[in-house]
Design a protein around this motif. Structure first.
Motif, short mmCIF file in Angstrom:
data_model
loop_
_atom_site.label_atom_id
_atom_site.label_comp_id
_atom_site.label_asym_id
_atom_site.label_seq_id
_atom_site.Cartn_x
_atom_site.Cartn_y
_atom_site.Cartn_z
N LEU A 1 9.38 -30.79 34.78
CA LEU A 1 10.81 -30.64 35.05
C LEU A 1 11.07 -30.51 36.54
O LEU A 1 11.97 -31.15 37.09
N ALA A 2 10.24 -29.70 37.18
CA ALA A 2 10.40 -29.54 38.63
C ALA A 2 10.17 -30.88 39.32
O ALA A 2 10.90 -31.25 40.25
N ALA A 3 9.15 -31.61 38.84
CA ALA A 3 8.87 -32.93 39.42
C ALA A 3 10.05 -33.86 39.19
O ALA A 3 10.39 -34.67 40.07
N PRO B 1 22.19 -19.88 38.93
CA PRO B 1 22.66 -18.53 38.57
C PRO B 1 21.45 -17.63 38.33
O PRO B 1 20.51 -18.03 37.64
N GLU B 2 21.48 -16.44 38.92
CA GLU B 2 20.34 -15.52 38.83
C GLU B 2 20.07 -15.12 37.40
O GLU B 2 18.93 -14.84 37.01
N SER B 3 21.15 -15.06 36.58
CA SER B 3 20.98 -14.51 35.24
C SER B 3 20.26 -15.47 34.30
O SER B 3 19.76 -15.06 33.26
N GLN C 1 17.10 -22.71 34.39
CA GLN C 1 17.32 -23.03 35.80
C GLN C 1 16.70 -24.38 36.15
O GLN C 1 17.31 -25.19 36.83
N LEU C 2 15.47 -24.58 35.63
CA LEU C 2 14.81 -25.85 35.91
C LEU C 2 15.62 -27.02 35.36
O LEU C 2 15.79 -28.05 36.02
N LEU C 3 16.12 -26.81 34.14
CA LEU C 3 16.90 -27.87 33.50
C LEU C 3 18.17 -28.16 34.31
O LEU C 3 18.53 -29.32 34.54
N LEU C 4 18.81 -27.08 34.75
CA LEU C 4 20.01 -27.25 35.56
C LEU C 4 19.68 -28.01 36.84
O LEU C 4 20.39 -28.94 37.22
N PHE D 1 16.29 -25.86 47.09
CA PHE D 1 15.02 -25.16 47.38
C PHE D 1 15.24 -23.85 48.11
O PHE D 1 14.28 -23.26 48.58
N ARG D 2 16.47 -23.44 48.27
CA ARG D 2 16.82 -22.22 49.00
C ARG D 2 16.35 -22.25 50.44
O ARG D 2 16.02 -21.20 51.02
#
Lengths: 240, 527, 298
Positions: free
Chosen positions: B106-108, B224-226, B232-235, B307-308
């Motif tokens: 997913l990250a890839a 979103p932190e929650s 999160q990965l999917l988003l 990637f912040r």
């Protein structure tokens, strides 16, 4: 003088991609003769020369140079084997000169003496070329890029004459030159001692060659016309 | 007398020509150009259904009405099926994502989206504008660093980062576009490579941009932190896919408008021709360069938000090489090439992490092989294969010589009516047979009695002659009633008079008939 | 900061840059390819020299020095020939060769550096000082061994290369091919064979540069990158394909580098260098010598 087949072309077809320029062409050139190849623009004179040097897009058919087969079927890599053909004794003086603009005239002439023997004898050969083209004497240290069209042609022809060749192919020596200069260039070519070698001159202007070569061959639409017959050629050579 | 003529010639069985044993044509008959019998798509012209991009008159699909040559039914056909493939491919990617368990994948996928977007914008510069710039990753990097810096130190929210990044992209792009106005080809490529290295060294050494921490981190992010990690990965994945689709639309937009046409009219080394027709290709190139620099800046801002932060690896030579590998493997100048090349390289690079340097060697190897053997990447293979095949074909054909009357293969492929091929072959075989029938006896028989019942040979010849087409068919004209006859050739066109064939005047009708016969026999023998 | 020191370091840098830039320039103009695997050649030569230095334990330092330099030059030439065989020979007569050649050499350098990383690992290696550890003083000027050695050997090799190019038969071949490849083929110069000569020659230049630079820097898989980029930018600034232009550019950029590191600091070297190059190229798009000789159109 015993005549020997310098060049024997049999069933040569050549072209560029889908375009076929030469159609099943046969030609024999004997040692010691000057052959004029006349024909209009776009009828394959230059292509014939390029095919002998292996520079066309593709080619088929046998080309024997001094008894060595240099033709065959080839469809890629134009120019890949040219240097080997040159080593077997071919000197091509191409249309448009193909000179090296940055080299001096002297270096230029040296670059023509490519085979080891010619390289060893290059001083002699240079002297001989200068006898044929005296105007080059003064220009020896000038870069070729600064020369005029006629001088460039002389350099290009001189480069070809430097070679240790048995077959000289001269492509359009009069192209782009003033009539007087072109006549001079052709005169110079006629004055070259051929010895055992042969010379084929392609020209559009028949009057420049008429009566000065051993035989004239016409070229039309990729085929040879006129005195290409073998027996006749041998005869004319004996008369000459 | 009739019997005598009949027996004089050795009778040949006309059937022999068609039997396989006696067939005269030895050349193989290849089925050339089969008729298309299959069904394509109904309802051409009745209600030509069109899909347009909203608010424009641009069609999503290029359609063309055709008639099926076999069934003669009206059909329509999609000239360019690529949009269909795009939709199918992207939909498949989007649909698969929720079911992917592996977080690496997913990250890839997210990285794939970002890199594909970058490569699409880069392709605009390299392919469309024809500026061989290697600094495009540097534009992304500069924008990412700039926006991350602003976010960290001035608290910019994540949604502002891409737009701030666009600003940085504009500035940086304009700066590196300056030399492009003067330099061309390799000079620019090598210079931009140097600029890339310059950025890397600057960022690595500068304290401002986190030389100590190995990057600039801590920017605001859209995750979103929650949410759970998987969500999160999917988003992230979907966001990156959206970015890529945006880049695809930009690519389509630039290439489909006047700008793209101007640039296609002025490819490298042919600029002078374009300039001679009044095209200001330089301005167009710079415009595309700046448009795609803004887009690259946008992507850079997004990168920072995703990637912040930003890392100096964005500028590294190896990353530039990998990105070049992506666009080269797919094929320069094609959107699908950029995306598929990115997919291949990212998959190899990010999924087989445990392979170590081996995977980069593999990528380099693929890139090398692509460049050595393919003219324009994976998506150029079709064209390259066709060019090769056509070259071989024409070389082969050009060495074949004419065969009496039959169609040569190249003529056959170009003839729309394939019946003609078979007809010409039939005609040739028939002529060969008929030539064998002609002898002095037949001619003598015709001379004696041009009309009436004849021997079989003569009858066959006459039937063949009479069946010929009207164009240039010989006929007899009577110039003085029952005294002078002359031979004419019909024009075959209504209203165009026949032309006289020669000056000869025949005194009787039979003589004229026989003269026509002789002419026809001569034509037959010469064919 | 004294001027003699700046001038000396400028001269040293210029000679090394000249080696690199002339290699790139000759490759471009005679075989028509921008050799981006030059950095790889550089790194391979460094490793070759390092390998020989590892073998030379307990040997006279002079012999070691000579062997290391020779090994660097030899492996550099070998790597150059390999690059030629893998990227120039297969595609030199195919369509779109210049761009494909550039990409092929980039791919090769990607592969090659990773292979080096795989074999030798990421740890950097150091070369023994090949010129010994002496220093000489001429008044205010202090000449250290590595600088003197670098200066002398690079000037020597450059001079040998240039005279060889100028006077020998092979040099004539190479120069003829620089001017007009088609004409060269007609004269009987084998394009492929000359390509191999050229790449071996430029590889040897890179090898020497590698040994010289590794006196101050280290040998690592990626150590070729910075020298290559510097060499490329010097060649670019001098005008691709021009030997004299490359030498002038090397002198200018070497001076710039030593001045910058003396007055502004080491981290600004690249910035000033690129600013200078961009200014020069904006004024003369074909580099310093680009207008002097039109050796080969891009």
């Amino acid at each position: 003088m015993a005549t020997r087949e310098v060049l024997n072309v049999k069933g040569l077809s050549a072209g560029y991609g889908p375009l076929r320029v030469l159609h099943d062409l046969d030609l024999v050139v004997y040692s010691g003769e000057r052959v004029g190849l006349v024909g209009l623009n776009g009828h394959g004179k230059s292509t014939l020369f390029l095919a002998i040097a292996g520079l066309t897009g593709w080619q088929r058919g046998s080309i024997r140079l001094n008894g060595h087969e240099v033709g065959g079927t080839r469809s890629q890599g134009p120019g890949r084997f040219t240097h080997r053909v040159v080593k077997l004794g071919l000197a091509l003086m191409p249309q448009g000169d193909e000179i090296f603009t940055g080299l001096t005239v002297e270096e230029h002439l040296d670059s023509g003496a490519f085979t080891p023997r010619a390289w060893r004898e290059r001083a002699q050969r240079k002297r001989r070329v200068l006898e044929i083209f005296p105007p080059l004497e003064k220009l020896m240290a000038t870069a070729v890029g600064r020369l005029s069209g006629g001088e460039r042609r002389m350099v290009s022809l001189g480069r070809g004459l430097m070679a240790d060749a048995s077959l000289f192919l001269v492509d359009e020596p009069s192209l782009g030159l003033a009539p007087k200069i072109s006549k001079g260039v052709v005169d110079a070519l006629m004055s070259v001692e051929l010895g055992d070698a042969a010379m084929v001159i392609a020209e559009q202007n028949v009057s420049l060659l008429e009566g000065r070569v051993n035989r004239l061959i016409g070229m039309h639409a990729g085929k040879l016309k006129g005195e290409a017959a073998v027996g006749l050629a041998a005869q004319t050579v004996r008369e000459a | 007398m009739f019997d005598k003529v009949w027996k004089s010639a050795a009778w040949k069985n006309p059937q022999d020509v068609w039997s396989s044993a006696g067939a005269r044509s030895k050349a193989a008959l290849h089925p050339v150009g089969r008729l298309r019998w299959y069904y394509k798509w109904p309802a051409h012209s009745s209600n030509l259904w069109r899909l347009r991009y909203p608010f424009t008159r641009r069609n999503v699909l290029r359609l063309r009405g055709v008639y099926n040559p076999k069934s003669l039914r009206a059909e329509k056909t999609i000239v360019d099926r690529r949009p269909v493939y795009w939709v199918l491919g992207l939909a498949a990617l989007a649909a698969i994502a929720p079911f992917v368990e592996s977080s690496t994948l997913l990250a890839a996928g997210a990285i794939f989206g970002i890199y594909a977007a970058i490569n699409l914008c880069w392709m605009l510069i390299v392919g469309t504008a024809g500026i061989f710039s290697l600094a495009s990753p540097a534009v992304v990097g500069a924008a990412a660093y700039g926006s991350a810096y602003l976010s960290i130190h001035y608290g910019l929210p994540w949604w502002a980062l891409p737009f701030v990044g666009s600003g940085f992209g504009l500035i940086f792009g304009t700066l590196i576009a300056l030399p492009a106005t003067r330099l061309d080809g390799f000079y620019y490529a090598l210079l931009t490579l140097g600029i890339n290295e310059l950025c890397r060294v600057y960022v690595v050494q500068s304290k401002l941009f986190g030389s100590a921490t190995g990057g600039l981190y801590g920017a605001d992010s859209y995750f979103p932190e929650s949410w759970s990690e998987n969500h999160q990965l999917l988003l992230g994945f979907y966001a990156c896919m959206l970015l890529m689709i945006g880049a695809l639309f930009l690519y389509r937009f630039v290439n489909g408008t006047r700008l793209g046409r101007i640039l296609r009219a002025a490819p490298e080394k042919k600029e002078a021709f374009a300039e001679a027709t009044g095209i200001n290709y330089r301005a167009a190139r710079i415009r595309v360069f700046i448009i795609s620099s803004i887009a690259l800046g946008f992507i850079g801002g997004f990168y920072a938000a995703h990637f912040r932060g930003a890392s100096p690896s964005l500028f590294s030579f190896d990353v530039v090489l990998l990105m070049l590998a992506m666009i080269v493997i797919g094929g320069l100048g094609r959107a699908e090439g950029a995306v598929v090349g990115t997919l291949i390289v990212i998959f190899l690079e990010k999924y087989f992490l445990e392979w170590g340097p081996m995977r980069l060697i593999l990528i380099g190897f693929i890139m090398m092989m692509t460049v050595l053997f393919l003219r324009n990447g994976l998506f150029g293979t079709k064209l390259q294969f066709r060019a090769w095949r056509n070259k071989k074909k024409s070389e082969f054909r050009s060495t074949r010589s004419e065969k009496g009357g039959e169609m040569l293969p190249e003529e056959a492929t170009e003839t729309a009516d394939k019946d003609q091929i078979y007809f010409r072959r039939f005609d040739k075989m028939q002529r060969d047979y008929l030539k064998g029938l002609i002898d002095d006896d037949v001619i003598e028989e015709h001379r004696r009695r041009p009309l009436g019942q004849h021997s079989e040979q003569l009858e066959r010849l006459l039937v063949y002659f009479r069946r010929a087409g009207q164009v240039d068919k010989y006929a007899i004209t009577m110039t003085k009633p029952f005294k002078e006859y002359r031979i004419v050739a019909l024009s075959g066109q209504r209203g165009v008079a026949p032309r006289l064939v020669d000056d000869k005047i025949y005194t009787s009708e039979n003589e004229a008939y026989h003269a026509v016969f002789l002419r026809r026999v001569q034509d037959l023998l010469e064919s | 900061m004294d001027w003699s020191y700046i001038l000396l370091s400028a001269l040293t840098l210029a000679s090394i840059y000249g080696l690199l830039a002339i290699g790139i320039s000759i490759t471009w103009s005679s075989v028509g390819m921008v050799n981006m695997a030059y950095g790889l050649t550089f790194a391979v030569a460094g490793y070759g020299a390092w390998g020989v230095a590892e073998l030379m334990v307990d040997v006279d330092p002079i012999i070691t020095g000579v062997a290391v330099v020779a090994a660097g030059i030899g492996t550099g030439a070998l790597a150059g020939v390999l690059v030629c065989l893998m990227t120039f020979i297969p595609i030199h007569d195919k369509p779109n060769f210049p761009v494909r050649g550039l990409i092929a050499t980039l791919a090769l350098s990607l592969m090659g550096t990773q292979i080096l990383l795989w074999i030798f690992g990421p740890r950097v290696k150091t070369l023994p000082p090949v010129f010994g550890e002496w220093q000489a003083e001429f008044g205010a000027i202090v000449l250290t061994a590595d600088k003197a050695g670098a200066l002398v050997s690079s000037i020597l090799l450059l001079a040998v290369t240039l005279t060889w190019l100028k006077s020998s038969r092979r040099g004539l071949e190479i120069r003829a091919m620089m001017m007009n490849p088609h004409g060269a083929a007609i004269v009987g110069i084998g394009v492929r064979r000359t390509g191999i000569y050229v790449m071996a020659l430029t590889g040897a230049l890179a090898g020497l540069a590698a040994v010289l630079l590794c006196q101050t820097y280290f040998v690592s898989p990626f150590s070729g990158l910075t020298p290559m980029i510097k060499g490329v930018s010097v060649a670019l600034c001098g005008g691709l394909g021009s030997v004299s232009g490359a030498l002038i550019a090397a002198a200018i950029l070497g001076l710039n580098e030593s001045l910058t590191s003396a007055y502004l600091g080491g981290q600004y070297v690249l910035i000033t260098q690129f600013a200078l190059i961009i200014i020069i190229l904006l004024i003369r798009p074909r580099g310093i010598a680009g207008m002097l000789d039109k050796a080969r159109e891009a």
